[in-house]
Motif scaffolding. Structure first.
Motif, PDB file in Angstrom:
ATOM      1  N   PRO A   1     -32.187  34.944  11.427  1.00  0.00           N
ATOM      2  CA  PRO A   1     -32.469  33.561  11.014  1.00  0.00           C
ATOM      3  C   PRO A   1     -31.581  32.556  11.733  1.00  0.00           C
ATOM      4  CG  PRO A   1     -31.241  34.712   9.316  1.00  0.00           C
ATOM      5  CD  PRO A   1     -31.568  35.734  10.351  1.00  0.00           C
ATOM      6  N   LYS A   2     -32.089  31.367  11.844  1.00  0.00           N
ATOM      7  CA  LYS A   2     -31.365  30.284  12.494  1.00  0.00           C
ATOM      8  C   LYS A   2     -30.066  29.949  11.754  1.00  0.00           C
ATOM      9  CE  LYS A   2     -31.860  25.364  13.566  1.00  0.00           C
ATOM     10  NZ  LYS A   2     -32.771  24.191  13.512  1.00  0.00           N
ATOM     11  N   GLU A   3     -30.092  30.021  10.425  1.00  0.00           N
ATOM     12  CA  GLU A   3     -28.894  29.684   9.653  1.00  0.00           C
ATOM     13  C   GLU A   3     -27.730  30.618   9.931  1.00  0.00           C
ATOM     14  OE1 GLU A   3     -31.872  30.006   8.511  1.00  0.00           O
ATOM     15  OE2 GLU A   3     -32.460  27.986   7.848  1.00  0.00           O
ATOM     16  N   ALA A   4     -28.031  31.883  10.310  1.00  0.00           N
ATOM     17  CA  ALA A   4     -26.945  32.833  10.579  1.00  0.00           C
ATOM     18  C   ALA A   4     -26.176  32.473  11.837  1.00  0.00           C
ATOM     19  CB  ALA A   4     -27.509  34.245  10.700  1.00  0.00           C
ATOM     20  N   MET A   5     -26.778  31.702  12.741  1.00  0.00           N
ATOM     21  CA  MET A   5     -26.117  31.306  13.989  1.00  0.00           C
ATOM     22  C   MET A   5     -25.768  29.819  13.982  1.00  0.00           C
ATOM     23  SD  MET A   5     -25.943  34.152  15.489  1.00  0.00           S
ATOM     24  CE  MET A   5     -25.412  33.655  17.091  1.00  0.00           C
ATOM     25  N   THR A   6     -25.538  29.304  12.804  1.00  0.00           N
ATOM     26  CA  THR A   6     -25.167  27.893  12.656  1.00  0.00           C
ATOM     27  C   THR A   6     -23.687  27.794  12.273  1.00  0.00           C
ATOM     28  OG1 THR A   6     -27.407  27.254  12.006  1.00  0.00           O
ATOM     29  CG2 THR A   6     -25.612  25.744  11.411  1.00  0.00           C
ATOM     30  N   VAL A   7     -22.956  26.947  12.975  1.00  0.00           N
ATOM     31  CA  VAL A   7     -21.527  26.724  12.710  1.00  0.00           C
ATOM     32  C   VAL A   7     -21.363  25.297  12.206  1.00  0.00           C
ATOM     33  CG1 VAL A   7     -19.209  26.699  13.675  1.00  0.00           C
ATOM     34  CG2 VAL A   7     -20.907  28.336  14.543  1.00  0.00           C
ATOM     35  N   ASP A   8     -20.849  25.173  11.012  1.00  0.00           N
ATOM     36  CA  ASP A   8     -20.640  23.849  10.417  1.00  0.00           C
ATOM     37  C   ASP A   8     -19.294  23.294  10.892  1.00  0.00           C
ATOM     38  OD1 ASP A   8     -20.671  21.566   8.996  1.00  0.00           O
ATOM     39  OD2 ASP A   8     -20.569  22.489   7.001  1.00  0.00           O
ATOM     40  N   GLU A   9     -19.321  22.457  11.913  1.00  0.00           N
ATOM     41  CA  GLU A   9     -18.109  21.819  12.437  1.00  0.00           C
ATOM     42  C   GLU A   9     -18.058  20.342  12.094  1.00  0.00           C
ATOM     43  OE1 GLU A   9     -16.188  24.172  16.146  1.00  0.00           O
ATOM     44  OE2 GLU A   9     -17.426  22.435  16.587  1.00  0.00           O
ATOM     45  N   ARG A  10     -18.777  19.958  11.081  1.00  0.00           N
ATOM     46  CA  ARG A  10     -18.723  18.552  10.687  1.00  0.00           C
ATOM     47  C   ARG A  10     -17.352  18.179  10.131  1.00  0.00           C
ATOM     48  NH1 ARG A  10     -24.024  18.371   7.025  1.00  0.00           N
ATOM     49  NH2 ARG A  10     -23.089  20.372   6.442  1.00  0.00           N
ATOM     50  N   ASN A  11     -16.657  19.108   9.499  1.00  0.00           N
ATOM     51  CA  ASN A  11     -15.278  18.906   9.050  1.00  0.00           C
ATOM     52  C   ASN A  11     -14.390  19.857   9.856  1.00  0.00           C
ATOM     53  OD1 ASN A  11     -15.681  16.983   6.831  1.00  0.00           O
ATOM     54  ND2 ASN A  11     -16.855  18.664   5.920  1.00  0.00           N
ATOM     55  N   LEU A  12     -13.687  19.286  10.844  1.00  0.00           N
ATOM     56  CA  LEU A  12     -12.880  20.095  11.767  1.00  0.00           C
ATOM     57  C   LEU A  12     -11.410  19.760  11.560  1.00  0.00           C
ATOM     58  CD1 LEU A  12     -12.609  22.037  14.175  1.00  0.00           C
ATOM     59  CD2 LEU A  12     -12.892  20.057  15.679  1.00  0.00           C
ATOM     60  N   GLY A  13     -10.603  20.786  11.331  1.00  0.00           N
ATOM     61  CA  GLY A  13      -9.160  20.616  11.193  1.00  0.00           C
ATOM     62  C   GLY A  13      -8.416  21.525  12.145  1.00  0.00           C
ATOM     63  N   ILE A  14      -7.374  20.979  12.810  1.00  0.00           N
ATOM     64  CA  ILE A  14      -6.577  21.733  13.777  1.00  0.00           C
ATOM     65  C   ILE A  14      -5.100  21.485  13.484  1.00  0.00           C
ATOM     66  CG2 ILE A  14      -6.007  22.068  16.222  1.00  0.00           C
ATOM     67  CD1 ILE A  14      -8.788  21.078  16.928  1.00  0.00           C
ATOM     68  N   VAL A  15      -4.310  22.539  13.450  1.00  0.00           N
ATOM     69  CA  VAL A  15      -2.865  22.457  13.279  1.00  0.00           C
ATOM     70  C   VAL A  15      -2.214  23.239  14.408  1.00  0.00           C
ATOM     71  CG1 VAL A  15      -0.890  23.006  11.814  1.00  0.00           C
ATOM     72  CG2 VAL A  15      -3.031  22.212  10.774  1.00  0.00           C
ATOM     73  N   GLN A  16      -1.260  22.597  15.108  1.00  0.00           N
ATOM     74  CA  GLN A  16      -0.583  23.236  16.236  1.00  0.00           C
ATOM     75  C   GLN A  16       0.910  23.012  16.129  1.00  0.00           C
ATOM     76  OE1 GLN A  16      -1.606  21.720  20.087  1.00  0.00           O
ATOM     77  NE2 GLN A  16      -0.410  23.250  21.201  1.00  0.00           N
ATOM     78  N   VAL A  17       1.682  24.048  16.341  1.00  0.00           N
ATOM     79  CA  VAL A  17       3.137  23.987  16.406  1.00  0.00           C
ATOM     80  C   VAL A  17       3.549  24.577  17.742  1.00  0.00           C
ATOM     81  CG1 VAL A  17       5.315  24.700  15.372  1.00  0.00           C
ATOM     82  CG2 VAL A  17       3.353  24.200  13.899  1.00  0.00           C
ATOM     83  N   GLY A  18       4.271  23.785  18.527  1.00  0.00           N
ATOM     84  CA  GLY A  18       4.626  24.228  19.873  1.00  0.00           C
ATOM     85  C   GLY A  18       6.108  24.107  20.156  1.00  0.00           C
ATOM     86  N   LEU A  19       6.611  24.982  20.995  1.00  0.00           N
ATOM     87  CA  LEU A  19       8.009  24.988  21.442  1.00  0.00           C
ATOM     88  C   LEU A  19       8.025  24.915  22.963  1.00  0.00           C
ATOM     89  CD1 LEU A  19      10.985  27.037  20.186  1.00  0.00           C
ATOM     90  CD2 LEU A  19      10.409  27.180  22.600  1.00  0.00           C
ATOM     91  N   THR A  20       8.870  24.028  23.498  1.00  0.00           N
ATOM     92  CA  THR A  20       8.986  23.864  24.947  1.00  0.00           C
ATOM     93  C   THR A  20      10.457  23.957  25.336  1.00  0.00           C
ATOM     94  OG1 THR A  20       7.038  22.422  24.964  1.00  0.00           O
ATOM     95  CG2 THR A  20       8.467  22.381  26.911  1.00  0.00           C
ATOM     96  N   GLN A  21      10.753  24.853  26.242  1.00  0.00           N
ATOM     97  CA  GLN A  21      12.113  25.029  26.738  1.00  0.00           C
ATOM     98  C   GLN A  21      12.119  24.755  28.242  1.00  0.00           C
ATOM     99  OE1 GLN A  21      15.351  25.853  25.480  1.00  0.00           O
ATOM    100  NE2 GLN A  21      15.740  25.218  27.573  1.00  0.00           N
ATOM    101  N   PRO A  22      12.755  23.644  28.673  1.00  0.00           N
ATOM    102  CA  PRO A  22      12.813  23.391  30.119  1.00  0.00           C
ATOM    103  C   PRO A  22      13.719  24.402  30.814  1.00  0.00           C
ATOM    104  CG  PRO A  22      14.111  21.766  28.918  1.00  0.00           C
ATOM    105  CD  PRO A  22      13.387  22.577  27.888  1.00  0.00           C
ATOM    106  N   ILE A  23      13.252  24.902  31.943  1.00  0.00           N
ATOM    107  CA  ILE A  23      14.019  25.862  32.739  1.00  0.00           C
ATOM    108  C   ILE A  23      14.575  25.203  33.998  1.00  0.00           C
ATOM    109  CG2 ILE A  23      13.906  28.052  33.996  1.00  0.00           C
ATOM    110  CD1 ILE A  23      11.738  28.942  32.048  1.00  0.00           C
ATOM    111  N   TYR A  24      13.718  24.522  34.712  1.00  0.00           N
ATOM    112  CA  TYR A  24      14.159  23.807  35.917  1.00  0.00           C
ATOM    113  C   TYR A  24      13.341  22.533  36.041  1.00  0.00           C
ATOM    114  CZ  TYR A  24      15.049  22.617  40.782  1.00  0.00           C
ATOM    115  OH  TYR A  24      15.386  21.949  41.933  1.00  0.00           O
TER     116      TYR A  24
END
Length: 385
Positions: A135-158
């Protein structure tokens, strides 16, 4: 008798109150060191210089943090108009089996048979009898409410020497702020000494002018007596009176200059301008100490202005290195954790799910129309010129 006693008590009380008022209004004798201390404590420019030193120390501490890793967090919420449909309509998948060779095949009972009892073929392909519904509904992705959380670490080397140059500039800026503070301190001490010794000089000039006017007053009196007795002429009397008037004018100028000098010293020391303070050198004659001779080279080497110019030159040399670092590659270590909803890591889910990643990033300029090199060459040309 009682009235006399009461009067004495009232008079004693008045005398005590007057003494208390005079004592509260009187100022103690100030030495040169006392005036310097008051001027340093109340000078606003010196306080501003102290705050500049604190600011440069804070900037130096902030520049050192560039060596350390930075951690950043980001959160995003999006409300989309549409959802994602991987299929436009319901899909029908043929039902078959996997053969011994691992290929997808149809058994005879899984094929559609025609009236002649043979499997039906369309465009050279067998037609399966059974289909599985997707069925079509099985291949449907509800992205109308999209949330993203990112935590990043950056260490300068040169970073092309940029971070080291920034720290060196921060250290030189701290020294420059301290040098300017020392220069401001010397200016405060110089202005205090000038006002202090100006008062001492005017006090001695006032003594001389008062003595001169007193002498001329007696001389005028003697000349008038001589004129009365016929020994002196009217011109002699007028000549002496002119000298007396000149002496009184000089006396008035000295008094006015002394008042203005006291007001200036009070302003420098942070005291009320109408306050009259006694200076230590006013009350006794002082001998002038001979200042030992010193070479100009040693004098210039101790001047904060010369040190400030040298520090400014060193700062611009470090800025040349920062300009050159724009043409060098940069290397940094990164580590991130990303979580989103909906997630696709284990099927389509509306729960938050994420993953971590570690990597090394390298950035090297290839062609920018010679911009970093041109800036560096221009600065080098200006400095050498």
């Amino acid at each position: 008798m009682n009235r006399i006693t009461e009067c004495k008590s009232v008079l004693s009380l008045i005398v005590v109150l007057l003494c208390f008022i005079l004592q509260s209004n009187a100022q103690g004798v100030l030495s040169l060191e006392d005036c310097r201390r008051l001027a340093i404590e109340n000078n606003k420019k010196l306080k501003i210089a102290d705050e500049d030193v604190k600011a440069s120390e804070a900037q130096k501490a902030e520049a050192f943090t560039k060596y350390l890793p930075s951690i950043d967090a980001m959160g995003v919420y999006l409300r989309n108009q549409k959802e994602i449909n991987l299929l436009s309509d319901d899909a029908h998948l043929p039902v078959g089996s996997i053969g011994s060779d691992g290929k997808f095949t149809f058994r005879p009972d899984q094929l559609m048979v025609g009236s002649d009892g043979k499997p039906v073929m369309v465009n050279g392909q067998y037609v399966p009898k059974d289909y599985a519904l997707l069925p079509k509904e099985a291949m449907t992705v509800d992205e109308r409410n999209l949330g993203i959380v990112q935590v990043g670490l950056t260490q300068p080397i040169y970073m092309g020497g940029k971070i080291r140059a920034y720290n060196q500039i921060a250290g030189l800026s701290e020294q420059l702020a301290k040098s300017k503070r020392s220069q401001e301190l010397q200016n405060v001490i110089l202005s205090t000494d000038e006002a202090y010794w100006q008062i001492v000089s005017l006090v001695n000039r006032k003594k001389l002018a008062d003595k001169y006017v007193e002498t001329l007053t007696k001389f005028v009196h003697d000349v008038e007596l001589m004129y009365t007795t016929g020994v002196a002429t009217k011109a002699d009397v007028l000549s002496v009176r002119v000298k007396l008037n000149e002496g009184e004018m000089v006396q008035t100028k000295v008094d006015n200059g002394l008042s203005l000098s006291r007001m200036l010293l009070n302003q420098i020391c942070g005291l009320p301008t109408d306050t009259i303070v006694m200076l230590k050198e006013e009350m006794a004659d002082t001998d002038v100490e001979e200042v030992p001779a010193e070479s100009l080279e040693r004098v210039y080497s101790r001047r904060p202005e010369v040190a400030s110019l040298q520090l400014a030159t060193d700062i611009y040399k470090k800025k040349e290195k920062i300009a050159l670092s724009e043409y060098l590659p940069t290397i940094a270590l990164t580590a991130n954790y990303l979580s989103s909803t909906p997630s696709f890591f284990d099927g389509v889910s509306t729960k938050f799910d994420g993953m971590w990643s570690v990597g090394v990033g390298i950035k090297a300029p290839i062609f920018h129309w010679g911009h970093p090199v041109r800036v560096y060459v221009v600065r080098r040309h200006r400095r050498t010129r």
